[in-house]
Design an enzyme around this catalytic site. Sequence first.
Site, mmCIF file in Angstrom:
data_model
loop_
_atom_site.group_PDB
_atom_site.id
_atom_site.type_symbol
_atom_site.label_atom_id
_atom_site.label_comp_id
_atom_site.label_asym_id
_atom_site.label_seq_id
_atom_site.Cartn_x
_atom_site.Cartn_y
_atom_site.Cartn_z
ATOM 1 N N SER A 91 0.837 -1.199 0.000
ATOM 2 C CA SER A 91 0.000 0.000 0.000
ATOM 3 C C SER A 91 0.870 1.246 0.000
ATOM 4 C CB SER A 91 -0.899 0.009 1.235
ATOM 5 O OG SER A 91 -1.645 -1.184 1.308
HETATM 6 N N1 SAH Z 1 -0.366 -4.274 4.012
HETATM 7 C C1 SAH Z 1 0.163 -5.047 2.912
HETATM 8 C C2 SAH Z 1 -0.874 -5.107 1.806
HETATM 9 C C3 SAH Z 1 -0.618 -6.154 0.817
HETATM 10 S S1 SAH Z 1 -1.865 -6.306 -0.396
HETATM 11 C C4 SAH Z 1 1.438 -4.405 2.400
HETATM 12 O O1 SAH Z 1 1.576 -3.190 2.562
HETATM 13 O O2 SAH Z 1 2.271 -5.108 1.861
HETATM 14 C C5 SAH Z 1 -3.098 -7.236 0.445
HETATM 15 C C6 SAH Z 1 -2.717 -8.582 0.971
HETATM 16 O O3 SAH Z 1 -3.888 -9.212 1.458
HETATM 17 C C7 SAH Z 1 -2.129 -9.526 -0.082
HETATM 18 O O4 SAH Z 1 -0.907 -10.003 0.377
HETATM 19 C C8 SAH Z 1 -3.177 -10.644 -0.189
HETATM 20 O O5 SAH Z 1 -2.617 -11.911 -0.457
HETATM 21 C C9 SAH Z 1 -3.806 -10.594 1.182
HETATM 22 N N2 SAH Z 1 -5.151 -11.167 1.259
HETATM 23 C C10 SAH Z 1 -6.194 -11.016 0.402
HETATM 24 N N3 SAH Z 1 -7.265 -11.687 0.824
HETATM 25 C C11 SAH Z 1 -6.909 -12.289 1.999
HETATM 26 C C12 SAH Z 1 -7.583 -13.153 2.928
HETATM 27 N N4 SAH Z 1 -8.840 -13.561 2.757
HETATM 28 N N5 SAH Z 1 -6.898 -13.558 4.017
HETATM 29 C C13 SAH Z 1 -5.607 -13.203 4.213
HETATM 30 N N6 SAH Z 1 -4.924 -12.405 3.384
HETATM 31 C C14 SAH Z 1 -5.562 -11.943 2.280
#
Ligand code: SAH
Length: 220
Positions: free
Chosen positions: A69
């Site tokens: 993000s």
């Molecule tokens: N805060 C993180 C955001 C990554 S993007 C950063 O700054 O790196 C969002 C993440 O949520 C991804 O890694 C994706 O695999 C995860 N995600 C999506 N759906 C999910 C779920 N149901 N349970 C766990 N993780 C999930």
Amino acid sequence: MTPQVQGIGMTSQRTRGRMVSRLSDQGISNLAVLEVMRKTPRHLFVDEALASRAYDDAALPIGYNQTISQPYIVAKMTELLLEKGPLNKVLEIGTGCGYQTAVLAQLVGKVYTVERLLSLQRNARSHLYDLLIKNISYMHGDGTLGWADYAPYDGILVSAAPPEIPDMLLEQMAIGGVMVIPVGVAGGKQTLQRITRSVGDYKVETLAPVSFVPFLSGKE
Ligand code: SAH
């Protein structure tokens, strides 16, 4: 600190200082959040080839079709979560590269973080370990179910957008607890929401249009 952690040139303390001034100009006012973002080496959480862009106000690819993000969103979500007072136990859904986890863990008692993609969580874990940030428990799993073992949580932060808030997450909030979550369909209209639980009620604040990767079920 090793030179890699400290950073040079575009990954240096000075670059982070510029990022923090920008965040403050954009309206982030929680000084503790700004201070933590000033000292957390965001470039370590992205691929080396992208390190020079780590402090831009942009989302960057972290592999597996996922993105880290943008700094403003990390700051804003953290600020919204903490606005009503200090938090002890926080559940994070979507560890991703671990940068948001790192910021949170330096501001709350303990972070429980759930990620559905094992390889991403492994990388995140090793970065957080290198930074000696230890008040984190990790689970490879589907965040639709939350993490019941340690519920209830004072705070829940979700960094992928479901079309609707999963019931289990609402159930795992403590009374007085706060959840910050993007809600909406991928590629469509999504809004950032803050939910506050009180006895017998959930208050919903709809805050701003956002664009997050989809919240997916199952784990890989
Ligand atoms: N805060 C993180 C955001 C990554 S993007 C950063 O700054 O790196 C969002 C993440 O949520 C991804 O890694 C994706 O695999 C995860 N995600 C999506 N759906 C999910 C779920 N149901 N349970 C766990 N993780 C999930």
